[in-house]
Scaffold this active site. Structure first.
Site, PDB file in Angstrom:
ATOM      1  N   ARG A   4      88.614  71.313  55.945  1.00 21.53           N
ATOM      2  CA  ARG A   4      88.101  71.253  54.635  1.00 21.53           C
ATOM      3  C   ARG A   4      88.087  72.428  53.803  1.00 21.53           C
ATOM      4  O   ARG A   4      87.810  72.523  52.609  1.00 21.53           O
ATOM      5  CB  ARG A   4      87.121  70.213  54.311  1.00 21.53           C
ATOM      6  CG  ARG A   4      87.341  68.742  54.936  1.00 21.53           C
ATOM      7  CD  ARG A   4      86.092  67.918  54.402  1.00 21.53           C
ATOM      8  NE  ARG A   4      85.891  67.695  53.263  1.00 21.53           N
ATOM      9  CZ  ARG A   4      86.437  66.488  52.497  1.00 21.53           C
ATOM     10  NH1 ARG A   4      87.208  65.660  53.352  1.00 21.53           N
ATOM     11  NH2 ARG A   4      86.268  66.435  51.383  1.00 21.53           N
ATOM     12  N   TRP A  21      84.934  76.217  50.901  1.00 20.31           N
ATOM     13  CA  TRP A  21      86.143  76.611  50.153  1.00 20.31           C
ATOM     14  C   TRP A  21      85.773  77.067  48.854  1.00 20.31           C
ATOM     15  O   TRP A  21      85.278  76.492  48.052  1.00 20.31           O
ATOM     16  CB  TRP A  21      87.342  75.363  49.827  1.00 20.31           C
ATOM     17  CG  TRP A  21      88.532  75.968  49.554  1.00 20.31           C
ATOM     18  CD1 TRP A  21      89.697  76.413  50.287  1.00 20.31           C
ATOM     19  CD2 TRP A  21      88.982  75.786  48.114  1.00 20.31           C
ATOM     20  NE1 TRP A  21      90.595  76.768  49.374  1.00 20.31           N
ATOM     21  CE2 TRP A  21      90.247  76.523  48.098  1.00 20.31           C
ATOM     22  CE3 TRP A  21      88.433  75.760  46.926  1.00 20.31           C
ATOM     23  CZ2 TRP A  21      91.095  76.931  46.962  1.00 20.31           C
ATOM     24  CZ3 TRP A  21      89.145  76.114  45.682  1.00 20.31           C
ATOM     25  CH2 TRP A  21      90.330  76.527  45.986  1.00 20.31           C
ATOM     26  N   ASN A  49      79.383  70.164  47.708  1.00 21.12           N
ATOM     27  CA  ASN A  49      80.778  70.059  47.526  1.00 21.12           C
ATOM     28  C   ASN A  49      81.019  69.787  46.184  1.00 21.12           C
ATOM     29  O   ASN A  49      80.674  68.483  45.771  1.00 21.12           O
ATOM     30  CB  ASN A  49      81.415  69.086  48.664  1.00 21.12           C
ATOM     31  CG  ASN A  49      82.607  68.957  48.683  1.00 21.12           C
ATOM     32  OD1 ASN A  49      83.487  69.694  47.890  1.00 21.12           O
ATOM     33  ND2 ASN A  49      83.370  67.893  49.014  1.00 21.12           N
ATOM     34  N   GLY A  50      81.924  70.483  45.420  1.00 26.94           N
ATOM     35  CA  GLY A  50      82.452  70.060  44.231  1.00 26.94           C
ATOM     36  C   GLY A  50      82.058  71.024  43.313  1.00 26.94           C
ATOM     37  O   GLY A  50      82.026  72.514  43.561  1.00 26.94           O
ATOM     38  N   GLU A  65     110.271  69.882  50.423  1.00 25.69           N
ATOM     39  CA  GLU A  65     109.081  69.769  51.333  1.00 25.69           C
ATOM     40  C   GLU A  65     109.214  70.957  52.713  1.00 25.69           C
ATOM     41  O   GLU A  65     108.430  71.395  53.064  1.00 25.69           O
ATOM     42  CB  GLU A  65     109.134  68.478  52.084  1.00 25.69           C
ATOM     43  CG  GLU A  65     108.130  67.885  53.019  1.00 25.69           C
ATOM     44  CD  GLU A  65     106.740  67.992  52.704  1.00 25.69           C
ATOM     45  OE1 GLU A  65     106.599  68.250  51.387  1.00 25.69           O
ATOM     46  OE2 GLU A  65     105.843  67.897  53.483  1.00 25.69           O
ATOM     47  N   LYS A 109     106.194  73.501  53.452  1.00 25.06           N
ATOM     48  CA  LYS A 109     105.910  73.904  54.578  1.00 25.06           C
ATOM     49  C   LYS A 109     105.813  75.455  54.954  1.00 25.06           C
ATOM     50  O   LYS A 109     104.982  75.661  55.483  1.00 25.06           O
ATOM     51  CB  LYS A 109     106.556  73.061  55.812  1.00 25.06           C
ATOM     52  CG  LYS A 109     106.355  71.664  55.610  1.00 25.06           C
ATOM     53  CD  LYS A 109     105.026  70.993  56.262  1.00 25.06           C
ATOM     54  CE  LYS A 109     104.274  70.810  54.967  1.00 25.06           C
ATOM     55  NZ  LYS A 109     104.150  69.556  54.321  1.00 25.06           N
ATOM     56  N   GLU A 121     103.318  77.395  52.895  1.00 30.54           N
ATOM     57  CA  GLU A 121     101.935  77.284  53.054  1.00 30.54           C
ATOM     58  C   GLU A 121     101.604  77.861  54.402  1.00 30.54           C
ATOM     59  O   GLU A 121     100.480  78.207  54.995  1.00 30.54           O
ATOM     60  CB  GLU A 121     101.605  76.111  52.884  1.00 30.54           C
ATOM     61  CG  GLU A 121     101.942  75.019  53.819  1.00 30.54           C
ATOM     62  CD  GLU A 121     101.331  73.601  53.462  1.00 30.54           C
ATOM     63  OE1 GLU A 121     101.935  72.297  53.818  1.00 30.54           O
ATOM     64  OE2 GLU A 121     100.204  73.456  52.732  1.00 30.54           O
ATOM     65  N   LYS A 152      92.290  71.305  53.064  1.00 29.61           N
ATOM     66  CA  LYS A 152      93.041  69.984  53.288  1.00 29.61           C
ATOM     67  C   LYS A 152      92.878  68.995  51.993  1.00 29.61           C
ATOM     68  O   LYS A 152      93.911  68.590  51.609  1.00 29.61           O
ATOM     69  CB  LYS A 152      92.496  69.068  54.497  1.00 29.61           C
ATOM     70  CG  LYS A 152      93.033  68.089  54.719  1.00 29.61           C
ATOM     71  CD  LYS A 152      94.630  68.188  55.503  1.00 29.61           C
ATOM     72  CE  LYS A 152      95.150  66.938  55.698  1.00 29.61           C
ATOM     73  NZ  LYS A 152      96.805  67.191  55.860  1.00 29.61           N
TER      74      LYS A 152
HETATM   75  O1  M6R Z   1      95.447  64.390  50.112  1.00 31.68           O
HETATM   76  P1  M6R Z   1      96.586  64.405  48.799  1.00 31.68           P
HETATM   77  O2  M6R Z   1      97.851  63.613  49.653  1.00 31.68           O
HETATM   78  O3  M6R Z   1      96.197  64.036  47.686  1.00 31.68           O
HETATM   79  O4  M6R Z   1      97.108  65.949  48.721  1.00 31.68           O
HETATM   80  C1  M6R Z   1      97.952  66.341  48.128  1.00 31.68           C
HETATM   81  C2  M6R Z   1      98.428  67.887  48.555  1.00 31.68           C
HETATM   82  O5  M6R Z   1      97.154  68.710  48.171  1.00 31.68           O
HETATM   83  C3  M6R Z   1      98.975  68.141  49.869  1.00 31.68           C
HETATM   84  O6  M6R Z   1     100.138  66.975  50.068  1.00 31.68           O
HETATM   85  C4  M6R Z   1      99.391  69.445  50.129  1.00 31.68           C
HETATM   86  O7  M6R Z   1     100.384  69.873  49.196  1.00 31.68           O
HETATM   87  C5  M6R Z   1      99.671  69.891  51.705  1.00 31.68           C
HETATM   88  N1  M6R Z   1      98.942  70.851  52.107  1.00 31.68           N
HETATM   89  C6  M6R Z   1     101.129  69.792  51.952  1.00 31.68           C
HETATM   90  O8  M6R Z   1     101.372  70.020  53.267  1.00 31.68           O
END
Ligand code: M6R
Length: 615
Positions: A27, A75, A101-102, A484, A488, A491, A610
């Site tokens: 996280r 984060w 958190n927030g 997609e 990948k 990132e 995440k």
């Molecule tokens: O939890 P979520 O599906 O809402 O998250 C959305 C994006 O943050 C998430 O898909 C992000 O793009 C991933 N790291 C992609 O691999």
């Protein structure tokens, strides 16, 4: 974003908290810290910038005992990722420690007010203000720590999960939540807190999801929930359906590699039970069939990979239902005055169920009287809680920051939604719906076939690992697969990667092609849409003529693809609308292999977390 752990019970709190933080590190990993109420030393804290290993080193020099504690993995939002800005933050009198958190949106005015009263701030964070405010409440005569926290929460704007310790009340932990997640773990004579259940799954599977604007006071023997005004309230109790092994690497070097291998099960489990006597059934359905019949527009709102799942869903929903579908990034949707009304169905897709932009988009949609259906992988998260209907994906916990199994499960789920709408509106006969469902149900075996033969993908990965950039091309459902694949690679491998619709090449992107540039192309099936197959074939010929190194993902036996490909990655033949579930898999592996070849941690890519719980 940010992981939070809390504990009160008979065990050494430091061990429980640090183990919990390790499970929540996905996280955020800018810094980590702990606070424990030590019977000898009082309120003890340790915190360090960087990953938990740095905190481990710091703790190696210290003896901290005590059975009440909390921890945080950060984060960074306000303030750089330094030791000073790491949580916990402690009040000036050393009595109160806080993890958060927030984002506290009114922290500047709170900070000004506290500084005017003589408070010295030791960090640049918004969170530190909370420690000072709670301490001031206690000094001012608040009856309990919980009372002090409630009084402070009433003054805070923004989103927050807070966990608070009071040195002078060593057997209690108090936590509060607004918008950011918090779950309690109920043990036998011990209580746990976590941003998600992974923090305490080793000790208990009995969980309570804390509701919006609630405060909880934990003691060894139990817990009390109230709202911010102190009125009694209740969380939602549930039994966690998975165990510790699902949250561990199980012999893999990385969670992501385990999660890629779990994909056949994730898709099968997501589809299971949704075709009953030839009828599609969703989960919690609070949108009735009549309302589904009357919808005249669908919006899909999501971020990142979930947005790509929505783009695939658009093709299926429009094809099966003839209802127009718009797919929008949640962060754009809510700020641009979209046209919505009672006849609009908004499908909010989120693995975590916490993504701030998606949550705000669905709130906006509900304000406009649209119906909202959530597709979510996390039981009881805020997004499904605030939606009219929910379809859960059953991918199990996804810990690698890059989405893999959750993405495939989302694609299966959004297609199920398409079939449910087609059924309600009568745009497909029952037997047609059954056949489409069967095509999806056949996919897990095909994914397993892809996973059994990854050598060609690994070989390409080794060859292109040093490239500066990679392009991805696709058409129709192949276009979101290309997006997609590019996401990948960005990132995980920090490479410049872009996905384009192959037909758009000649309108600009073809200028990027130079000698040796790797271009991954998703080839449509030669049978189902042969026109598109030919067109993409021509697109490949065009880039090859300009020096591109072509990597073609195509159905086994596609002769034309073989002709065009410098590298061919074959996948089993799959009907078009189900094909992204198969074609995406080699692209996930390609990105993971390249990133590892470049020496990166594929579970924790730089700058990312995440769950993106801030806008
Ligand atoms: O939890 P979520 O599906 O809402 O998250 C959305 C994006 O943050 C998430 O898909 C992000 O793009 C991933 N790291 C992609 O691999």
């Amino acid at each position: 974003m940010c992981g939070i752990v809390g504990y009160v019970g008979p065990r050494p709190a430091l061990e429980v908290v640090v183990d919990g933080l390790r499970r929540l590190e996905y996280r955020g990993y800018d810094s980590a810290g702990v606070a424990v109420i030590d019977p000898v030393g009082g309120l003890r804290t340790a915190k360090k910038a960087g990953r938990i290993e740095n905190l481990d080193k710091e703790l190696a020099h210290q003896t901290i005992t005590g059975t009440t504690g909390m921890g945080h993995t950060r984060w960074a939002t306000h303030g750089a990722p330094t030791d000073r800005n790491a949580h916990p933050h402690v009040s000036g009198d050393g009595r109160v420690a806080v993890v958060h958190n927030g984002i506290i949106e009114n922290f500047r005015e709170l900070r000004r007010e506290l500084e005017a009263q003589g408070t010295e701030f030791r960090s640049e964070t918004d969170s530190e203000a909370v420690a000072h405010l709670v301490a001031a409440q206690l000094r001012g005569g608040a009856a309990s720590l919980a009372d002090a926290v409630r009084a402070v929460c009433r003054r805070l704007a923004g989103s927050f999960t807070l966990v608070v310790l009071d040195r002078d009340d060593p057997d209690v932990v108090v936590a509060a939540r607004r918008n950011s997640p918090l779950v309690l773990g109920v043990g036998d004579g011990e209580m746990f807190l976590g941003s998600d259940v992974a923090a305490f799954i080793e000790f208990t599977r009995e969980a309570v999801e804390l509701g919006q604007d609630q405060v909880v006071e934990l003691r060894r023997g139990g817990y009390t929930v109230t709202d911010f005004d102190g009125a009694p309230a209740h969380g939602r109790a549930y039994h966690v359906g998975w165990d510790l092994s699902a949250a561990e690497k199980g012999g893999y070097d990385y969670f992501m590699l385990k999660e890629i291998d779990e994909q056949p099960g994730a898709v099968a489990d997501t589809l299971r039970g949704h075709l009953v006597d030839g009828h599609i059934v969703l989960d919690e359905q609070r949108v009735d069939v009549q309302e589904l019949r009357e919808i005249d527009k669908v919006f899909v709102v999501a971020c990142g990979s979930s947005f790509h799942a929505g783009l695939i869903g658009k093709q299926a929903i429009e094809h099966w239902t003839r209802v127009p579908v718009e797919v929008e990034l949640a962060s754009e949707f809510r700020y641009r005055d979209p046209v919505l009304d009672r006849q609009t169905l908004v499908v909010a897709i989120s693995q975590s169920g916490e993504t701030a932009d998606t949550l705000e988009a669905l709130r906006y949609a509900r304000d406009q009287r649209a119906r909202v259906l959530a597709i979510c992988n996390t039981n009881g998260a805020q997004i499904p809680r605030e939606s009219d209907a929910v379809l859960y994906t059953h991918a199990g916990p996804e810990i690698g920051v890059a989405s893999t199994k959750a993405f495939l499960a989302q694609v299966a789920a959004v297609e199920l939604v398409g079939l449910a709408i087609a059924q309600a509106r009568g745009t497909k006969y029952g037997d047609e719906i059954g056949r489409e469902f069967d095509a999806l149900a056949a996919v897990p075996d095909k994914i397993a076939e892809v996973l059994a033969d990854l050598d060609p993908v690994r070989a390409v990965a080794r060859e292109i690992a040093a490239s500066k950039a990679v392009l991805f091309l696709g058409r129709h459902v192949g276009y979101p697969v290309a997006l997609e694949g590019a996401l990948k690679l960005k990132e995980l491998a920090y490479m410049h990667a872009e996905g384009f619709p192959a037909g758009e090449l000649k309108h600009g992107p073809i200028a990027l092609i130079e000698d040796g540039l790797p271009v991954v192309v998703i080839m449509p099936s030669p049978t189902a849409r042969s026109v598109l197959h030919q067109k993409v074939g021509s697109n490949i010929a065009e880039i090859k003529a300009r020096g591109a190194r072509t990597i073609v993902v195509a159905e086994a036996g596609d002769v034309a693809a073989r002709e065009h490909a410098d590298h061919l990655i074959e996948v089993p033949a799959t009907p078009t609308l189900a094909s992204p579930l198969v074609a995406t898999v080699p692209l996930q592996v390609l990105a993971a292999e390249i990133a590892q070849a470049r020496g990166y941690d594929i579970d924790k890519p730089r700058n990312l977390a995440k769950s993106v719980t801030v806008e």
